[in-house]
Enzyme design. Structure first.
Site, PDB file in Angstrom:
ATOM      1  CG  ASP A   1      -1.953   1.070   1.218  1.00 21.25           C
ATOM      2  OD1 ASP A   1      -3.138   0.742   1.096  1.00 21.25           O
ATOM      3  OD2 ASP A   1      -1.572   2.257   1.305  1.00 21.25           O
TER       4      ASP A   1
ATOM      5  CG  ASP B   1      -2.885   3.448  -2.180  1.00 23.83           C
ATOM      6  OD1 ASP B   1      -3.888   2.728  -1.995  1.00 23.83           O
ATOM      7  OD2 ASP B   1      -2.259   4.009  -1.268  1.00 23.83           O
ATOM      8  CD  GLU B   2      -5.778  -1.633  -0.954  1.00 26.35           C
ATOM      9  OE1 GLU B   2      -5.456  -2.616  -0.258  1.00 26.35           O
ATOM     10  OE2 GLU B   2      -6.718  -0.880  -0.682  1.00 26.35           O
TER      11      GLU B   2
HETATM   12  P1  TTP Z   1      -5.207   5.060   1.393  1.00 24.36           P
HETATM   13  O1  TTP Z   1      -4.202   4.007   1.040  1.00 24.36           O
HETATM   14  O2  TTP Z   1      -6.300   4.700   2.320  1.00 24.36           O
HETATM   15  O3  TTP Z   1      -4.459   6.297   2.056  1.00 24.36           O
HETATM   16  P2  TTP Z   1      -3.072   6.963   1.693  1.00 24.36           P
HETATM   17  O4  TTP Z   1      -2.332   6.197   0.655  1.00 24.36           O
HETATM   18  O5  TTP Z   1      -3.299   8.401   1.355  1.00 24.36           O
HETATM   19  O6  TTP Z   1      -2.291   6.941   3.071  1.00 24.36           O
HETATM   20  P3  TTP Z   1      -1.678   5.687   3.830  1.00 24.36           P
HETATM   21  O7  TTP Z   1      -0.212   5.973   3.937  1.00 24.36           O
HETATM   22  O8  TTP Z   1      -2.371   5.685   5.138  1.00 24.36           O
HETATM   23  O9  TTP Z   1      -1.969   4.476   3.008  1.00 24.36           O
HETATM   24  O10 TTP Z   1      -5.858   5.636   0.091  1.00 24.36           O
HETATM   25  C1  TTP Z   1      -5.159   5.789  -1.127  1.00 24.36           C
HETATM   26  C2  TTP Z   1      -5.599   7.049  -1.845  1.00 24.36           C
HETATM   27  O11 TTP Z   1      -7.010   7.009  -2.095  1.00 24.36           O
HETATM   28  C3  TTP Z   1      -5.359   8.318  -1.049  1.00 24.36           C
HETATM   29  O12 TTP Z   1      -4.067   8.870  -1.243  1.00 24.36           O
HETATM   30  C4  TTP Z   1      -6.452   9.224  -1.523  1.00 24.36           C
HETATM   31  C5  TTP Z   1      -7.567   8.312  -1.953  1.00 24.36           C
HETATM   32  N1  TTP Z   1      -8.633   8.350  -0.931  1.00 24.36           N
HETATM   33  C6  TTP Z   1      -9.714   9.198  -1.115  1.00 24.36           C
HETATM   34  O13 TTP Z   1      -9.800   9.917  -2.122  1.00 24.36           O
HETATM   35  N2  TTP Z   1     -10.693   9.241  -0.156  1.00 24.36           N
HETATM   36  C7  TTP Z   1     -10.634   8.485   0.979  1.00 24.36           C
HETATM   37  O14 TTP Z   1     -11.541   8.575   1.834  1.00 24.36           O
HETATM   38  C8  TTP Z   1      -9.506   7.601   1.172  1.00 24.36           C
HETATM   39  C9  TTP Z   1      -9.399   6.756   2.411  1.00 24.36           C
HETATM   40  C10 TTP Z   1      -8.540   7.573   0.187  1.00 24.36           C
HETATM   41 MG    MG Z   2      -2.116   4.141   0.857  1.00 28.58          MG
END
Ligand code: TTP
Ligand code: MG
Length: 347
Positions: free
Chosen positions: A8, A106-107
């Protein structure tokens, strides 16, 4: 032996912005709606780790994020850029395993069972992936390794940002035990509240509940929880990740009846979505329009696009036709969205 890797990306949207604009590095950055001096509508998509220190997080109203740190740098969503980056990442990951599940922008999960014979080799692969992504995409990620998807996913979240957590099968129970119940994927604020009210705070606590009670509180999903809290997950990777539809929507900063603003926003949404479809080499056969009024009443209306229609002007015209009847209503509009479905490969 099964060996699953979950990856992720760290603060995905903001990390990309920090990469594109180096002066943003080390600063609190928020991607999402614009705050408009605290009067902005809409929510935070994500916040950089520097911004999270102020209590800013995904899904929070942008007005609150602004209040928490008015000096943070607020940026709009550049979806096409993030989509392109996501595709580059997935291309990199595909070189590490043929068995891959793209689980989001992103995962991803990688099945390494065929590739490695033990956790040391798997850790080495994970380090290679991390340095490959850093070198090629200038981004950091967090990785979890475990005997199934569930444990790999919880492990990737365990040490963020830039973490690597290895959970061998014999350590799975010890690893899960102290974690709060909401670390289980699918346990959202509502389930957490139900469980906490029963005095169940950690995954170890959850294990004490008999199967029948879990079923009573959560139905079929309760049975799944019974397995989950024991680290059991037999689910396979879903390799063919079909994109069934693609769309974007936006909540206006203020409810509006301004036709110019509405049509301009509509065109932007179409352009953004078409750009992301293009990167996938797809086109939609149907266009749906969504309109939400100030009182939250929401309507959608869709239309089949002309055969072989990927002409932007034509599509915008169709969107305009779909929108016109909604503008006859006197209520101001809160949100509009577009979605292309019945996707086909282009050309
Ligand atoms: P996530 O992987 O949940 O968050 P992240 O990558 O920003 O941070 P982390 O280091 O905790 O993993 O989500 C991936 C992307 O998806 C995030 O950058 C933005 C988008 N997103 C939204 O647009 N709305 C949301 O509510 C969430 C949770 C994520
Ligand atoms: Mg993330």
């Amino acid at each position: 032996m099964r060996l699953i890797l979950h990856l992720d990306m760290d603060a995905f949207f903001t990390s990309i912005e920090q990469r594109e604009h180096p002066y943003l590095k080390g600063k609190p950055v928020v991607v999402g709606a614009l705050p408009k001096g605290g009067r902005g509508r809409g929510v935070v998509s994500t916040a950089s780790y520097e911004a999270r220190k102020f209590g800013i997080h995904s899904g929070q109203p942008i007005s609150i994020a602004y209040r928490l740190n008015p000096k943070a740098i607020f940026l709009p969503v550049n979806f096409t850029l993030y989509m392109r980056t996501s595709q580059n990442l997935m291309e990199i990951l595909k070189t590490y395993s043929e068995k891959i599940e793209v689980a989001g922008l992103d995962e991803a999960y990688l099945d390494l069972s065929q590739k490695v014979t033990n956790y040391e080799e798997a850790r080495f692969e994970a380090l290679k992936i991390k340095s490959d992504i850093l070198k090629k995409e200038k981004l950091t990620c967090s990785i979890g390794l475990g005997p199934n998807k569930l444990i790999a996913k919880i492990a990737s979240d365990f040490k963020k940002p830039n973490g690597l957590t290895v959970v061998k099968p014999e350590k799975a129970e010890v690893f899960l035990s102290p974690l709060p119940v909401e670390k289980i994927p699918g346990v959202g604020p509502k389930s957490k509240e139900v469980l906490n009210k029963l005095g169940i705070m950690t995954i170890a606590d959850l294990r004490k509940l008999p199967e029948a009670s879990l079923q009573k509180y959560f139905g079929k999903w309760g049975l799944r929880l019974y397995e989950t809290c024991r680290g059991i997950d037999e689910s396979e990777l879903i390799e063919k990740w079909e994109i069934k539809s693609a769309g974007r929507e936006i909540t206006f900063e203020r409810d509006t009846r301004d036709h110019n603003l509405i049509f301009a926003t509509l065109n932007n949404l179409i352009e953004e979505t078409l750009a992301s479809l293009k990167t996938e080499n797809l086109r939609g056969q149907t266009l749906a329009l969504k309109v939400r009024y100030r009182d939250f009443e929401t309507h959608t209306k869709q239309k089949r696009l002309k055969e072989n229609s990927d002409d932007q002007t034509e599509i915008k015209k169709t969107a305009r036709e779909l929108m016109l009847p909604f503008l006859e209503d006197k209520r101001p509009i809160r949100l509009i969205g577009v979605r292309f479905s019945k996707l086909l490969p282009n050309g």
